[in-house]
Each structure stands twice: as C-alpha cells, then as structure tokens.
Design a protein around this motif. Structure first.
Motif, PDB file in Angstrom:
ATOM      1  N   THR A 178       0.814  -1.215   0.000  1.00 27.50           N
ATOM      2  CA  THR A 178       0.000   0.000   0.000  1.00 27.50           C
ATOM      3  C   THR A 178       0.851   1.269   0.000  1.00 27.50           C
ATOM      4  O   THR A 178       0.548   2.210  -0.747  1.00 27.50           O
ATOM      5  CB  THR A 178      -0.977   0.006   1.196  1.00 27.50           C
ATOM      6  N   LEU A 232       0.250   3.901  -2.999  1.00 27.63           N
ATOM      7  CA  LEU A 232      -0.218   5.260  -2.756  1.00 27.63           C
ATOM      8  C   LEU A 232       0.813   6.291  -3.205  1.00 27.63           C
ATOM      9  O   LEU A 232       0.462   7.369  -3.691  1.00 27.63           O
ATOM     10  CB  LEU A 232      -0.544   5.437  -1.268  1.00 27.63           C
ATOM     11  N   VAL A 243      -0.523  10.137  -3.730  1.00 30.42           N
ATOM     12  CA  VAL A 243      -1.180  10.478  -2.470  1.00 30.42           C
ATOM     13  C   VAL A 243      -0.288  11.313  -1.540  1.00 30.42           C
ATOM     14  O   VAL A 243      -0.778  12.222  -0.869  1.00 30.42           O
ATOM     15  CB  VAL A 243      -1.670   9.190  -1.762  1.00 30.42           C
ATOM     16  N   ALA A 281      -0.886   7.788   5.158  1.00 28.82           N
ATOM     17  CA  ALA A 281      -2.016   7.518   4.274  1.00 28.82           C
ATOM     18  C   ALA A 281      -2.444   6.054   4.371  1.00 28.82           C
ATOM     19  O   ALA A 281      -3.645   5.742   4.320  1.00 28.82           O
ATOM     20  CB  ALA A 281      -1.642   7.863   2.830  1.00 28.82           C
ATOM     21  N   THR A 282      -1.484   5.148   4.532  1.00 30.29           N
ATOM     22  CA  THR A 282      -1.811   3.726   4.670  1.00 30.29           C
ATOM     23  C   THR A 282      -2.604   3.468   5.948  1.00 30.29           C
ATOM     24  O   THR A 282      -3.590   2.716   5.942  1.00 30.29           O
ATOM     25  CB  THR A 282      -0.516   2.896   4.675  1.00 30.29           C
ATOM     26  N   ALA A 321      -6.023   4.681   5.435  1.00 24.64           N
ATOM     27  CA  ALA A 321      -6.775   3.791   4.547  1.00 24.64           C
ATOM     28  C   ALA A 321      -7.340   2.594   5.288  1.00 24.64           C
ATOM     29  O   ALA A 321      -8.360   2.026   4.877  1.00 24.64           O
ATOM     30  CB  ALA A 321      -5.870   3.319   3.407  1.00 24.64           C
ATOM     31  N   LEU A 330      -7.023   6.744  -2.811  1.00 28.08           N
ATOM     32  CA  LEU A 330      -7.158   6.560  -1.364  1.00 28.08           C
ATOM     33  C   LEU A 330      -8.552   6.071  -1.001  1.00 28.08           C
ATOM     34  O   LEU A 330      -8.719   5.139  -0.201  1.00 28.08           O
ATOM     35  CB  LEU A 330      -6.849   7.877  -0.655  1.00 28.08           C
ATOM     36  N   CYS A 359      -9.662   2.438   0.640  1.00 29.50           N
ATOM     37  CA  CYS A 359     -10.471   2.410   1.869  1.00 29.50           C
ATOM     38  C   CYS A 359     -11.701   1.528   1.697  1.00 29.50           C
ATOM     39  O   CYS A 359     -11.998   0.669   2.533  1.00 29.50           O
ATOM     40  CB  CYS A 359     -10.906   3.830   2.242  1.00 29.50           C
TER      41      CYS A 359
END
Length: 559
Positions: free
Chosen positions: A363, A367, A372, A390-391, A394, A451, A455
């Motif tokens: 991930t 991303l 991202v 961000a991971t 998510a 993203l 999710c």
C-alpha cells in the motif's frame, strides 16, 4: 486501452453490485434472521429458557431468578471473552503482516540489504512460509492435546520469536525468528476459528467468528501506526517488532483462564469424570458455570451429534473394526468431505488472488505511485512518512466495517455477504485500475480517488472474503476431521498469500500497476460466479446439523 478496459469492467460490475446490495438491504433479512434464530430445539439458549423457570435449588437460585435476557447476556459475554482472548493470536498475525513494511526501512541499511533484493523478499515471506508448516503441525497437535493447549503452544512461540526478533544480531537470526513467528501464526490461524466455532452458541457463532478478522485488521492498522510514529521519531526497528511481546503475554495469561472446547473433551471422554469436565466447560461458556445442569440437555445433543457424524459404510463389520476415519484419512477417503474441503480451499485462494495481501504489503508504494503523498506535503511530512500515514488512514474504515460485519453475519448469512460485497470489491479495484490512466504531475484528484478506492476495498473485503472462508472452514466438517480440514484450508491461503506477495512486484514491474489491478478485479468476477454455484449457507445451524448429510448445498443451507 487499459483505461477503457478498466472503465468497461467498472460498468459491468456496477449493475450486479447494485442489484445484490439492494436485495441485501431489503427488510426481509431481519425477519428471516428471527426465524432462523427462533425456538429451534437445537439452540442452546432456547434450552436455557425452557429450563430457567424450573430451577431453585442447588446453585443459589440462578435458574429461578434469571430471565431469558439474563441468560442470553451471560452466554454472549462469556462467548465474547473466549473469542477475544483466542483471537489475540490473530492480532499478532496482523501486526506481523503490517510491521515488516515499516521495519524494512530501518533493517535494509542496518544489515546492508540494498543490493540483496532476494533477502528483502525472504524477509517478507519467511513468516508466511513458517505459517504453512504451522498449519500442518496444528492439525495433529490440536486433535492430540486440545484446542486450548495448542493455542498456548502458539502463544509460547509468539513470546520467544518476539524476543528473538528484537535481539537479532544478524540477518540469519532475524529470518529464523520471523519463521518461528510464522509457525506460531500458522498454529493460531488454524485453531482459533475451530476453537471459537466449537465454543460458541449457534445463534452468535457468526458474529464471534468474525472477531479474528477484526483483530487481524486492528493488528495491521496498529502496525502501520507504530511504523509511522517510529519513522517520525527515528526509532529503531527493534522496538517495532519487539512490541509484539505485549499481546503475546496477554494472550498467554487469558488462555490460562479459559476452558477447553467441550466438543473436543467429549470426543476424548472415556469415563463419567471426563464427561463431567465437558459439562462444566460448556456451562462456563454459556455463562452458567455455577449451574452446569442447565446445559446438560445441550451437551447430550452435542454428544448425539458427534456419534451421528461417523461415515456411512455398507461394510459394518469392517467399519466397527476400524472405527471412523480421523483427520486427513477422513478427508481423503470420504467424497462429501473432499467436496467441502475443495470449496473452502477455493474460497481461500480467491481471498488472496483478489489482491488483498498485495494491497497490504505494498500500500505505501501504491499510494506513492498514485500521488497520495502530495496531499500531505503541506504539513511537512517526508514522502515515506506521508505514505505510511495515508496507509494507516486507509485502514481505519476497516474497523467499523468489521463491527458491521459482526452484526450482519448471523442476519444475512455467509453466502449472501459474499454475493453482495465481492462485486463491490471488484468495483473498487476497477476504479483503482482506472486511476493510473489519469495520473498527471501535481494532480490531486487521482490520489484522492486511489485513497478512497483502497479504503472501500478494504471495508468490502472484511465484510466478505476476509472472515468468511475461515468461518465456513470451521463449520462444515465433523469434529474428527475439523482440525485437518482447517489446516488444509489455511494451507491454501498461505500458499497463495506467498505466491501473490512474491509475484506482485514482478508483475507490477513487468506489466504495470494498472494491468495487475485489472486482473484482481477480474478475479472478483470469477469469485462471485463460484460463490453462486458452489458455496453453501451455514447461518443459524448447529455444528452437528451442518456436518450431517452429503455435504451438498442443500444439506448445509439453512436460509
């Protein structure tokens, strides 16, 4: 061409997903669930309700004063304690899966692995390889010494491997420690669903059996959070991997207070004292440990069911001389069990080839490729820190999604959840596939879409292919073959986990991320078709009811 193919696949999946979701959310399901969980003679809580007004002697008057709601709450509370305590091993599995990505940022320079990519790959997959051996070992061990004792064995391996990883002076020790961690993961993964299924009441079995998946996702999110904080503070990777010691010790302490599976105790009972141990274990699990007589009828029903699950044969003399086949012998020689095992192993395969662990392991890189980290550039984060943050973000929606799954598992049923949410996984993957067609320097929209797609993909996964293959694998087999079947099913999962984890970076480098995610979306379509044709429903039935018959769809279905 790939962008058009991705959009076409998205358009093909949307109508099926929309229809399935509309059918799933119709108000008929609560009504059906009430019917399924009503006053069935096989339901343990119904037997408690019949017996509650009769009590008054012996145990402090519990049966005379407790209401059906009190008994229901007692059983749910005890079942939740068992499921959460056992599923701490699943938390450790998730933590190990997620932490290695962040730890590699520190391990690679410390052990000079930058020019040795094969060791980097082995560092990631060594625990999965160990897990394959753990599942094979668990099938024999859990039948020989019991479910709880096998979990204690796994817990001791978790503790030892956590200490070794935190201390590891060189690469070889670290690889050995991760393989030992994998051995523990394999044992725990095989036994936790079986232990929960054998201990839970039929009406709450689906919800409780979802808890291991909740713990896996929580462990992954915890790992990414720890990795992000460690990256920001520039802390050692040894602290990251060593934190697994805390849940390892907690699980060991909790398991020491839990009872053994009453079904396993009954299968080994030779004397009245042995049967009495099973009775007290069942009373503990139903929240009436001071009044074991309240569950005597349920124990008798379980005992009768265990006797009825012996294989049918025309040669009665030979069958009596040999006795019912056990473990792998039963799976290999009985057609009905082979068919069920094929269904479970195929579901485990689809769990992996629809891309979940490729997303979990990679991930941050995905991303980063989708742009991202640019969304977090204004708050001064580095590219690596932004990807890890961000991971973690998510994965946050997966936790409430899992609580939603727990509420739906015994209302909608396992098969219906697969029919609804597997197509939606395909929609998310097709959307992610399309994102890479519109990438432009400085463009924020593709990063936002990527993203959101990850999710939603993770949320739909935990509502379907995340927990259900393990739940069904623990439900469809008689006690004499359950451990071996769970080992075979999970062996399929770990094999395809390893294959996907090793193949994804190669395929991504050769064909591009867009093509690979298009392939994952196609696998979601094939999985949906397979579920409609072959996967039975197990909602609301006792384990003994599910293991009777020929193993076909009709015999297992309860809806």
């Amino acid at each position: 061409p790939m962008s058009r193919a991705g959009l076409l696949l998205l358009l093909l999946l949307l109508p099926a997903a929309g229809r399935a979701l509309g059918e799933a959310l119709r108000p008929q399901y609560p009504k059906a669930s009430c019917k399924a969980s009503g006053s069935r003679p096989g339901s343990s809580l119904d037997r408690l309700r019949w017996k509650a007004p009769r009590g008054g002697g012996g145990g402090g008057g519990l049966a005379a004063t407790a209401t059906p709601m009190d008994l229901d709450q007692r059983s749910r509370r005890a079942g939740s304690v068992v499921a959460v305590s056992a599923a701490l091993g699943s938390l450790l599995q998730g933590f190990d899966t997620g932490i290695i990505g962040g730890a590699l940022l520190f391990i690679i320079p410390e052990f000079q692995l930058a020019d040795r990519p094969y060791l980097q790959g082995l560092m990631v997959t060594s625990s999965t390889m160990g897990a394959i051996g753990g599942t094979v070992l668990a099938s024999k061990l859990s039948d020989a010494i019991g479910r709880r004792s096998t979990l204690l064995s796994a817990s001791s391996l978790f503790i030892t491997s956590s200490l070794l990883m935190a201390w590891a002076p060189n690469v070889n020790v670290l690889l050995g420690a991760r393989a030992m961690m994998g051995l523990a993961i394999g044992q725990a993964s095989s036994v936790v669903p079986v232990y929960i299924a054998e201990c839970a009441d039929a009406k709450q079995r689906g919800a409780l059996a979802t808890i291991p998946q909740l713990c896996i996702s929580s462990g992954i999110m915890l790992a990414y959070t720890v990795a992000f904080v460690a990256t920001m503070l520039n802390k050692s990777w040894r602290l990251m991997v060593g934190l697994a010691l805390v849940p390892s010790l907690l699980q060991c302490l909790c398991l020491l207070m839990l009872p053994e599976s009453p079904r396993w105790l009954l299968s080994r009972a030779k004397t009245p004292e042995d049967r009495d141990k099973a009775l007290h274990a069942l009373a503990w699990l139903r929240g009436v440990k001071d009044q074991p007589d309240l569950v005597a009828q349920e124990l008798a029903t379980i005992e009768e069911g265990l006797q009825q699950t012996a294989p049918r044969t025309t040669d009665k003399a030979a069958a009596e001389a040999r006795g019912p086949r056990q473990g792998w012998g039963a799976l290999l020689h009985e057609k009905a069990l082979r068919q069920r095992l094929a269904v479970c192993m195929t579901l485990q395969m689809f769990q992996q080839v629809t891309g979940i662990n490729a997303v979990v392991y990679f991930t941050p890189q995905i991303l980063k490729e989708a742009g991202v980290p640019q969304l977090f550039s204004r708050i001064g984060l580095t590219e690596n820190s932004a990807s890890l943050l961000a991971t973690a973000l998510a994965y946050m929606p997966k936790i409430p999604a899992l609580f939603f799954a727990m509420s739906l598992m015994d209302r909608m049923g396992r098969r219906r959840l697969l029919q609804v949410f597997v197509p939606l996984m395909g929609v998310c993957l097709a959307s992610l596939c399309s994102v890479f067609s519109f990438m432009q320097p400085g463009a924020a929209i593709p990063g936002v879409v990527a993203l959101i797609s990850i999710c939603l993909y993770g949320s739909f996964f935990v509502l379907s292919l995340g927990p259900i293959p393990n739940i069904i694998s623990a439900e469809l087999f008689p006690l004499r073959a359950r451990s071996a079947a769970m080992a075979g099913s999970l062996g399929s999962q770990f094999v395809f986990n390893t294959l996907v984890g090793m193949a994804f970076p190669i395929l991504r480098h050769t064909f591009g991320t867009q093509v690979v995610f298009g392939g994952f979306a196609t696998m979601c379509v094939l999985c949906w078709l397979y579920v409609n044709r072959f996967v039975p429903e197990t909602r609301g039935a006792s384990l003994e009811d599910l293991t009777e018959g020929d193993g076909g769809k009709g015999s297992a279905a309860t809806a």
